[in-house]
Design an enzyme around this catalytic site. Structure first.
Site, mmCIF file in Angstrom:
data_model
loop_
_atom_site.group_PDB
_atom_site.id
_atom_site.type_symbol
_atom_site.label_atom_id
_atom_site.label_comp_id
_atom_site.label_asym_id
_atom_site.label_seq_id
_atom_site.Cartn_x
_atom_site.Cartn_y
_atom_site.Cartn_z
ATOM 1 N N HIS A 98 -7.448 -5.705 -1.353
ATOM 2 C CA HIS A 98 -6.334 -5.017 -0.693
ATOM 3 C C HIS A 98 -5.911 -5.721 0.596
ATOM 4 C CE1 HIS A 98 -3.802 -1.458 -0.691
ATOM 5 N NE2 HIS A 98 -4.104 -1.199 0.561
ATOM 6 N N SER A 138 0.844 -1.185 0.000
ATOM 7 C CA SER A 138 0.000 0.000 0.000
ATOM 8 C C SER A 138 0.888 1.247 0.000
ATOM 9 C CB SER A 138 -0.961 -0.038 1.195
ATOM 10 O OG SER A 138 -2.032 0.833 1.017
#
Length: 666
Positions: free
Chosen positions: A640, A527
């Site tokens: 994610h 991320s």
């Protein structure tokens, strides 16, 4: 790190039980909790356990599927919980004396998050409903009916007319909204409390049973806002009272024992996404509020990052029985602890050590707590914290795993940044460490960026150490745990002092430890940590291998493709796409692709809506076109959260790819 035990492997993810959500019984003599573990069919199984505080062993109450959210009735004779045993999450009721569980709800889209009224006559819960749904005539579809509905939906085009039309957690949104429903336990009847075109989150119910406390954004401009206001709704009249002013985000709210006050975490975006939580107390009669935490400089709640923390737990605030104090978890200097504050803002640490308090339950009968605690070498256990501050261990979890596997104890570091700021970090020595021998090295960079590495169990870190690497992980500026100025310091400066903090940390350990091979340095992160990995390889060639995960490579496209891009870009960089696209390009790692000489492995989930897979794809195509050493691994069906809660097989594949790349190039 003991050589008498075997080295950790990626597949050990399936050998770890992860505990969460401790809930003390009303009399304080026992507690229930949830334990989650990967299964052989590439999924997770969560079950509810019960343990007397006077016994050494816990009893397993549920078996199979996903069971969670146990909540005891006020008399302690029953427990309501959430279970997917019928196909969708529904509410079930179990006698604490034993017997079969009874299904309470058969809602078409499931029922979640149950809470008892204080008299035990009602259960309040959340249900995903269409505008014209009738809660008294809900029928749960069979697996075949759900599959048919899914197939029919896949044949229809998606019509989008909202800004917030997708999210990483849910995928593409539909027109259903989370509404609050009340179950009359004796009559087995349902009443829908809320109907607005918004998601409503149950927070608590007043002691007299008249008011339900909830959060929602009921503003006309809700699609363009990130507001989460506090409301009460009267169960009889359905009158809604707004307690907050539409300027902030509030959560974890609860009534005091008398019902006269409400406590809540919240903030009003003074520093956008980098704003520290505050602790507010509201007067129910007047709706006036005051802040207990205005003089503190600490994040309230749990901001610790890990990769084995499955399941939710209470982090506060929770009222004391005399209504003069509040209890909560605080995040501070790489650890989390249990804190107490009086209504005069007098703060006291009830428990804090070099570990991770991930949840707690308070019992007003004996003023004691059950704490969930993780350490760098132990995934989780529960402890009783008594009035005299004595900590008594209740569980002895993961004993087989821990008896077999050698784990590395972290060494805490304090690194001085270029401008004199202090940066905290930790170093793991490798399995089979030998004095006088040079070992390869990996720098880990966390996501967020407003999160915190620290004293918790982290399987990925331990795996790299097990593979023979010295592992360094730090909290550069932008991280939680070090005050408001620190966590805000990377905004509008990505690739600036946050980058030099990381490089200074690498310099520090190379100077301080002669067993690190400076010619075999690796770097990885996900991320924001993926963005920074991309930035690093475009600005220095000191690393011989890099793995970028669920990363950001191009801020120009991120603005329009991420589920948070339209506000996150403004929050973190101070501008939106059309404000200054040139500036966004200047801080995009893709711009510096020609500089990359480090072999780069790109890992990305196909269903990632937070940092969409096109971010990894753009970087791969550009580097490959430039004939750089690069490889792209795309994980099907993964979002994610792949590294934390993705399918176990995909998580293991991901870890093995990371190890493979570093083994090849380091």
């Amino acid at each position: 790190m003991s050589k008498d035990k075997r080295a950790l492997i990626a597949e050990d993810l399936t050998n770890i039980s992860v505990h969460s959500d401790p809930q003390l019984t009303p009399d304080g003599s026992a507690y229930a909790y949830v334990s989650t573990k990967a299964t052989e069919n590439n999924d997770y199984e969560s079950n509810i356990f019960f343990q007397s505080l006077h016994e050494s062993d816990a009893k397993q109450w549920t078996f199979g599927e996903k069971n969670s959210n146990p909540r005891f009735s006020p008399d302690g004779k029953k427990v309501v919980f959430q279970s997917s045993r019928s196909g969708l999450p529904q509410l079930w009721l179990l006698s604490t004396e034993g017997g079969e569980a009874k299904q309470l709800t058969t809602f078409k889209n499931g029922a979640t998050s149950p809470e008892w009224s204080k008299d035990g006559k009602h259960i309040i819960f959340s249900a995903s409903l269409d505008q014209d749904d009738d809660v008294e005539n809900q029928k749960e579809h069979s697996n075949e009916e759900r599959q048919k509905e899914k197939e029919e939906k896949s044949k229809q085009p998606l019509v989008v007319n909202r800004l917030k039309y997708k999210s990483d957690a849910q995928g593409f949104h539909d027109n259903k909204r989370s509404q609050i429903v009340v179950l009359d336990v004796e009559n087995e009847s349902f009443t829908q409390l809320t109907t607005a075109d918004a998601h409503h989150n149950v927070e608590d119910i007043s002691p007299d049973g008249n008011l339900v406390l909830f959060t929602a954004n009921l503003n006309v401009e809700a699609d363009y806002e990130l507001i989460n206001d506090l409301f009460t709704i009267n169960l009889t009249t359905k009158e809604v009272v707004k307690l907050t002013d539409g300027e902030g985000a509030y959560n974890s709210a609860c009534f005091s024992p008398s019902g006269n006050k409400i406590a809540s975490f919240g903030h009003e975006y003074a520093y956008m996404g980098a704003t520290l939580n505050e602790l507010y107390v509201f007067d129910v009669a007047t709706s006036e509020r005051y802040c207990l935490s205005k003089e503190w400089d600490m994040q309230l709640g749990d901001s610790m990052i890990g990769d084995t923390r499955l399941g939710q737990s209470t982090t506060g605030p929770v009222w004391s029985k005399d209504e003069n104090k509040l209890f909560f978890i605080g995040t501070d200097f790489g650890a989390t602890g249990l804190y107490q504050v009086t209504l005069n803002s007098e703060l006291e640490v009830l428990y804090k050590d070099e570990n991770h308090v991930f949840g707690f339950s308070y019992n007003e009968v004996n003023d004691s707590f059950v704490l969930g605690i993780s350490t760098p070498t132990n995934p989780c256990n529960f402890y009783q914290l008594k009035q005299d501050s004595e900590l008594v261990r209740l569980t002895n979890s993961n004993t087989d795993f821990l008896s077999e596997v050698s784990l590395s104890e972290p060494e805490t570091l304090t690194i001085t940044a270029e401008d004199g700021w202090e940066i905290q970090g930790w170093l793991l020595r490798p399995y089979g460490f030998e004095e006088g021998k040079k070992h390869p090295f990996v720098l880990e960079i966390h996501g967020g960026p407003h999160a915190m590495y620290g004293q918790t169990f982290f399987h990925e870190m331990q795996l790299l150490a097990a593979k023979g690497y010295v592992v360094l992980y730090t909290n550069p500026r932008g991280s939680h745990g070090y005050g408001q100025e620190f966590v805000d310091a990377c905004r509008t400066d990505y690739g600036g002092k946050d980058y030099t903090d990381l490089m200074r940390a690498v310099d520090y350990v190379l100077d301080a430890y002669d067993f690190i091979d400076e010619d075999r340095l690796g770097v990885t992160g996900g991320s924001y940590g993926g963005f920074m990995t991309n930035w690093i390889v475009g600005h220095t060639n000191r690393f011989k291998a890099a793995v970028t995960q669920r990363s950001i490579s191009n801020w120009l496209s991120f603005y329009g493709v991420s589920d948070i891009g339209f506000f996150f870009t403004k929050w973190e960089h101070g501008l939106n796409l059309l404000d200054d696209p040139t500036k966004l390009w200047e801080i995009s790692p893709l711009k510096y692709a020609e500089n990359v000489e480090t072999p780069l492995l790109i890992l990305h989930g196909e269903q990632d809506f937070r940092c969409p897979v096109e971010q990894g794809e753009q970087l791969f195509i550009t580097l490959k076109h430039l004939r750089k050493e690069v490889e792209f691994v795309r994980f099907p069906g993964s979002n994610h959260e792949l590294s934390r809660s993705g399918k176990p097989e995909m998580r293991i594949e991901r870890l093995n790819h990371i190890c493979r790349w570093f083994e090849e190039y380091l």
